[in-house]
Scaffold this active site. Structure first.
Site, PDB file in Angstrom:
ATOM      1  N   GLY A 125       0.960  -1.189  -0.045  1.00 17.06           N
ATOM      2  CA  GLY A 125      -0.001  -0.169  -0.202  1.00 17.06           C
ATOM      3  C   GLY A 125       0.749   1.267  -0.067  1.00 17.06           C
ATOM      4  N   ILE A 127       3.422   1.737   1.653  1.00 17.57           N
ATOM      5  CA  ILE A 127       4.795   1.643   2.186  1.00 17.57           C
ATOM      6  C   ILE A 127       5.617   1.764   0.954  1.00 17.57           C
ATOM      7  CG2 ILE A 127       6.487   0.213   3.441  1.00 17.57           C
ATOM      8  CD1 ILE A 127       4.079  -1.112   4.952  1.00 17.57           C
ATOM      9  N   ASP A 192      -3.212 -13.046  -2.515  1.00 19.03           N
ATOM     10  CA  ASP A 192      -2.717 -11.709  -2.651  1.00 19.03           C
ATOM     11  C   ASP A 192      -1.331 -11.676  -1.996  1.00 19.03           C
ATOM     12  OD1 ASP A 192      -3.416  -8.743  -2.957  1.00 19.03           O
ATOM     13  OD2 ASP A 192      -2.900  -8.764  -1.022  1.00 19.03           O
ATOM     14  N   LYS A 196       2.221 -10.913  -3.902  1.00 12.71           N
ATOM     15  CA  LYS A 196       3.231  -9.783  -3.621  1.00 12.71           C
ATOM     16  C   LYS A 196       4.437 -10.296  -3.348  1.00 12.71           C
ATOM     17  CE  LYS A 196      -0.530  -6.684  -1.617  1.00 12.71           C
ATOM     18  NZ  LYS A 196      -1.275  -6.698  -0.647  1.00 12.71           N
TER      19      LYS A 196
HETATM   20  P1  NDP Z   1     -12.062  -1.325  -7.381  1.00  9.79           P
HETATM   21  O1  NDP Z   1     -12.961  -2.504  -7.209  1.00  9.79           O
HETATM   22  O2  NDP Z   1     -12.741  -0.282  -5.904  1.00  9.79           O
HETATM   23  O3  NDP Z   1     -12.257  -0.442  -8.046  1.00  9.79           O
HETATM   24  C1  NDP Z   1     -12.211  -0.817  -9.538  1.00  9.79           C
HETATM   25  C2  NDP Z   1     -12.534   0.198 -10.796  1.00  9.79           C
HETATM   26  O4  NDP Z   1     -12.174  -0.217 -11.988  1.00  9.79           O
HETATM   27  C3  NDP Z   1     -14.020   0.745 -10.660  1.00  9.79           C
HETATM   28  O5  NDP Z   1     -14.038   2.186 -10.682  1.00  9.79           O
HETATM   29  C4  NDP Z   1     -14.592  -0.147 -11.629  1.00  9.79           C
HETATM   30  O6  NDP Z   1     -15.598   0.748 -12.410  1.00  9.79           O
HETATM   31  C5  NDP Z   1     -13.501   0.030 -12.866  1.00  9.79           C
HETATM   32  N1  NDP Z   1     -13.456  -1.165 -13.621  1.00  9.79           N
HETATM   33  C6  NDP Z   1     -13.551  -2.499 -13.281  1.00  9.79           C
HETATM   34  N2  NDP Z   1     -13.706  -3.185 -14.439  1.00  9.79           N
HETATM   35  C7  NDP Z   1     -13.768  -2.314 -15.446  1.00  9.79           C
HETATM   36  C8  NDP Z   1     -13.621  -2.375 -16.912  1.00  9.79           C
HETATM   37  N3  NDP Z   1     -13.679  -3.806 -17.654  1.00  9.79           N
HETATM   38  N4  NDP Z   1     -13.703  -1.097 -17.382  1.00  9.79           N
HETATM   39  C9  NDP Z   1     -13.593  -0.110 -17.077  1.00  9.79           C
HETATM   40  N5  NDP Z   1     -13.413   0.259 -15.809  1.00  9.79           N
HETATM   41  C10 NDP Z   1     -13.396  -0.907 -15.109  1.00  9.79           C
HETATM   42  O7  NDP Z   1     -10.728  -1.991  -6.828  1.00  9.79           O
HETATM   43  P2  NDP Z   1      -9.617  -1.143  -5.909  1.00  9.79           P
HETATM   44  O8  NDP Z   1      -9.361   0.310  -6.161  1.00  9.79           O
HETATM   45  O9  NDP Z   1      -9.622  -1.311  -4.561  1.00  9.79           O
HETATM   46  O10 NDP Z   1      -8.450  -1.908  -6.755  1.00  9.79           O
HETATM   47  C11 NDP Z   1      -7.862  -1.421  -7.835  1.00  9.79           C
HETATM   48  C12 NDP Z   1      -6.213  -2.115  -8.088  1.00  9.79           C
HETATM   49  O11 NDP Z   1      -5.459  -1.734  -6.910  1.00  9.79           O
HETATM   50  C13 NDP Z   1      -6.498  -3.666  -7.859  1.00  9.79           C
HETATM   51  O12 NDP Z   1      -5.527  -4.211  -8.546  1.00  9.79           O
HETATM   52  C14 NDP Z   1      -6.096  -4.029  -6.412  1.00  9.79           C
HETATM   53  O13 NDP Z   1      -5.407  -5.112  -5.967  1.00  9.79           O
HETATM   54  C15 NDP Z   1      -5.154  -2.674  -6.210  1.00  9.79           C
HETATM   55  N6  NDP Z   1      -4.839  -2.424  -4.910  1.00  9.79           N
HETATM   56  C16 NDP Z   1      -5.917  -2.071  -3.937  1.00  9.79           C
HETATM   57  C17 NDP Z   1      -5.647  -1.572  -2.751  1.00  9.79           C
HETATM   58  C18 NDP Z   1      -6.755  -1.312  -2.045  1.00  9.79           C
HETATM   59  O14 NDP Z   1      -6.656  -1.030  -0.753  1.00  9.79           O
HETATM   60  N7  NDP Z   1      -7.890  -1.236  -2.349  1.00  9.79           N
HETATM   61  C19 NDP Z   1      -4.398  -1.486  -2.294  1.00  9.79           C
HETATM   62  C20 NDP Z   1      -3.289  -1.833  -3.242  1.00  9.79           C
HETATM   63  C21 NDP Z   1      -3.737  -2.205  -4.371  1.00  9.79           C
HETATM   64  P3  NDP Z   1     -17.048   1.174 -11.506  1.00  9.79           P
HETATM   65  O15 NDP Z   1     -16.515   2.229 -10.631  1.00  9.79           O
HETATM   66  O16 NDP Z   1     -17.836   1.729 -12.624  1.00  9.79           O
HETATM   67  O17 NDP Z   1     -17.275   0.059 -10.733  1.00  9.79           O
HETATM   68  N1  HSE Z   2      -6.518  -6.294  -0.253  1.00 13.80           N
HETATM   69  C1  HSE Z   2      -5.016  -5.856  -0.110  1.00 13.80           C
HETATM   70  C2  HSE Z   2      -4.833  -5.959   1.021  1.00 13.80           C
HETATM   71  C3  HSE Z   2      -5.114  -4.295  -0.761  1.00 13.80           C
HETATM   72  O1  HSE Z   2      -5.557  -6.092   1.979  1.00 13.80           O
HETATM   73  O2  HSE Z   2      -3.585  -5.957   1.586  1.00 13.80           O
HETATM   74  C4  HSE Z   2      -3.540  -3.839  -0.599  1.00 13.80           C
HETATM   75  O3  HSE Z   2      -2.781  -4.530  -1.670  1.00 13.80           O
END
Ligand code: NDP
Ligand code: HSE
Length: 447
Positions: A125, A127, A192, A196
């Protein structure tokens, strides 16, 4: 930007409030954002026409220099990243699933096109751990990388231990807070963390290990009894990810065979002694301990998931690329430009996973047995005959013990000294065959 969920909204929030941040932030323009659902309410006040449901329209837009992929999942994320690279655009992604599985393909495409793909947000995240491993610690021979690298499971385990909270309820809270993956099975089943540690392994040791072959256990089958017994014995249970060199240090030529550098890489719930630095890492926080020669031990600690911390890492990568573009007049990090080898971080040797039977661990075992004289002695003999040294053996009252009409049962908890996995398994087979032993109810690693 591809995606405007938890992370995307966090990034948009930083870019739309540049005041007090590095001046380069104000130079960045969020040109287009792809989402799935245009009707979904968004917390941000976005300019009309910024959103599209066509991610290709973002990637193909000639005015877009950097594509930020925060959609998640394998497809269409992989294809969109490759499409952006093919168009000569730099990519920033938080997507550990796609990098752990398709990182080599993406890195090769990026090297060929002369563009950067930066992934700071993919591990830990907020870090900084990717860039330190690539650059600041580049002069070290890394012995071991270990730690807590999934925020959701650490949040769940911390609240279960501190409040006795129910697993399902705390998982729902982690989802509400934006910590969990779209499918939280990836968090609780350990996938996950395995993604990582695969990424950290490649950066620390310079070679890729096959992601599906990383031994992975999650917390979904963890029994509250073991958390309780661990606490009574002076431990806390954490989901740890570990990648360590096997063999002598410094490496002899014989350590680097055709199979490459032998590594022990794994993810599993682990009993951590209460005084250990990782035992005090609670909530959504992550901590990564890097052990290298000559630096010694370096610990990275901070929030491992959530909108703000993850966006902080994504924006750092965007700034890195924007800074290079500004310094070179847009020449580096785009088609034809020379790449900084440390920032681009290509593979430089072969690595492979060691046979699990040849690894060594301390173990915690919980046995359900008859409560009768001599059981502990027999269990001790099985361990002794297999060459497994016991650190402690404790008997607790079993379920139904003492109730009228029920045969009395006991639970015996054993903690071993460090032992070869093959010997430990041999001892367990013998113990399981004892008539007095009803079940090997749990088997966990111990630090
Ligand atoms: P979310 O599910 O909150 O958001 C995904 C977004 O992508 C949404 O806005 C969604 O649209 C959009 N989306 C999904 N599929 C499509 C598509 N086919 N075309 C266009 N838009 C699309 O995910 P997160 O933000 O939590 O995570 C995003 C990435 O970051 C992932 O790879 C996750 O592993 C990584 N990550 C997440 C962390 C966290 O703390 N959440 C931390 C570190 C990494 P809509 O809003 O319309 O549904
Ligand atoms: N789902 C992940 C976690 C998000 O809980 O660590 C950050 O990569």
């Amino acid at each position: 930007m591809l995606g405007l969920g938890t992370v995307g909204a966090g990034v948009a929030s930083i870019l739309s409030t540049p005041e007090g941040r590095h001046p380069l932030v104000a130079d960045l323009q969020l040109r287009r954002i792809a989402v799935r659902d245009l009707e979904r309410p968004r917390p941000l006040n976005l300019a009309p026409g910024l959103l599209t449901t066509c991610p290709e329209a973002v990637v193909d837009d000639p005015a877009v220099d950097i594509v930020v992929e925060v959609i998640g999942g394998l497809e269409p994320a992989r294809s969109l990243i490759l499409r952006a690279i093919a168009a000569g655009k730099a990519v920033v992604t938080a997507n550990k699933a796609v990098i752990a599985r398709h990182g080599d393909e993406i890195a090769a495409a990026a090297a060929e096109k002369g563009v950067y793909v930066l992934i700071e947000a993919a591990v830990g995240g907020g870090i900084p751990i990717i860039e330190p491993l690539k650059q600041s610690l580049g002069g070290n021979r890394i012995q071991r990388v270990s730690g807590i690298i999934n925020g959701t499971t650490n949040y769940i385990l911390s609240r279960m231990a501190a409040e006795g909270a129910a697993y399902g309820e705390v998982l729902a809270d982690a989802q509400r807070l934006g910590y969990a993956e779209a499918d939280p099975a990836a968090d609780v089943e350990g996938g996950d963390a395995a993604d990582k540690i695969a990424i950290l392994t490649r950066l620390a040791y310079g070679g890729t290990v096959p992601r599906p072959a990383i031994p992975t256990e999650g917390i979904h089958q963890l029994d509250a009894r073991d958390v309780d017994y661990a606490a009574r014995l002076g431990f806390v249970v954490k989901l740890l990810a570990v990648a360590q060199r096997v063999g002598s240090e410094p490496p002899k030529p014989a350590d680097t065979t055709a199979a490459g550098l032998q590594l022990d890489v794994r993810v599993h719930p682990t009993l951590v002694p209460r005084g250990h630095p990782l035992a005090g890492v609670n909530g959504v926080n992550n901590a990564i301990l890097v052990e290298g020669d000559p630096v010694g031990q370096v610990m990275f600690y901070g929030p491992g998931a959530g909108a703000g911390p993850t966006a902080s890492a994504v924006v750092a990568d965007i700034l890195n690329i924007a800074g290079i573009r500004q310094a070179t007049g847009g020449g580096s990090g785009t088609q034809g430009g020379g790449l900084d080898p440390l920032l681009a971080a290509g593979n430089w040797r072969q690595c492979s996973l060691v046979d699990g039977a040849l690894t060594t661990h301390r173990n915690y075992v919980r046995l359900r047995t008859s409560d009768q004289a001599g059981v502990i002695g027999q269990i001790g003999s099985c361990f002794g005959q297999a060459g497994v040294s016991i650190q402690s053996i404790v008997q607790y009252a079993g379920e139904g013990s003492g109730a009228a009409g029920e045969a009395s049962s006991a639970e015996i908890v054993v903690i071993t000294h460090e032992v070869l996995e093959a010997r430990f398994r041999h001892a367990l087979d013998a113990i399981e065959a004892l008539a007095e032993v009803h079940q090997v109810a749990a088997c966990l690693r111990t630090l």
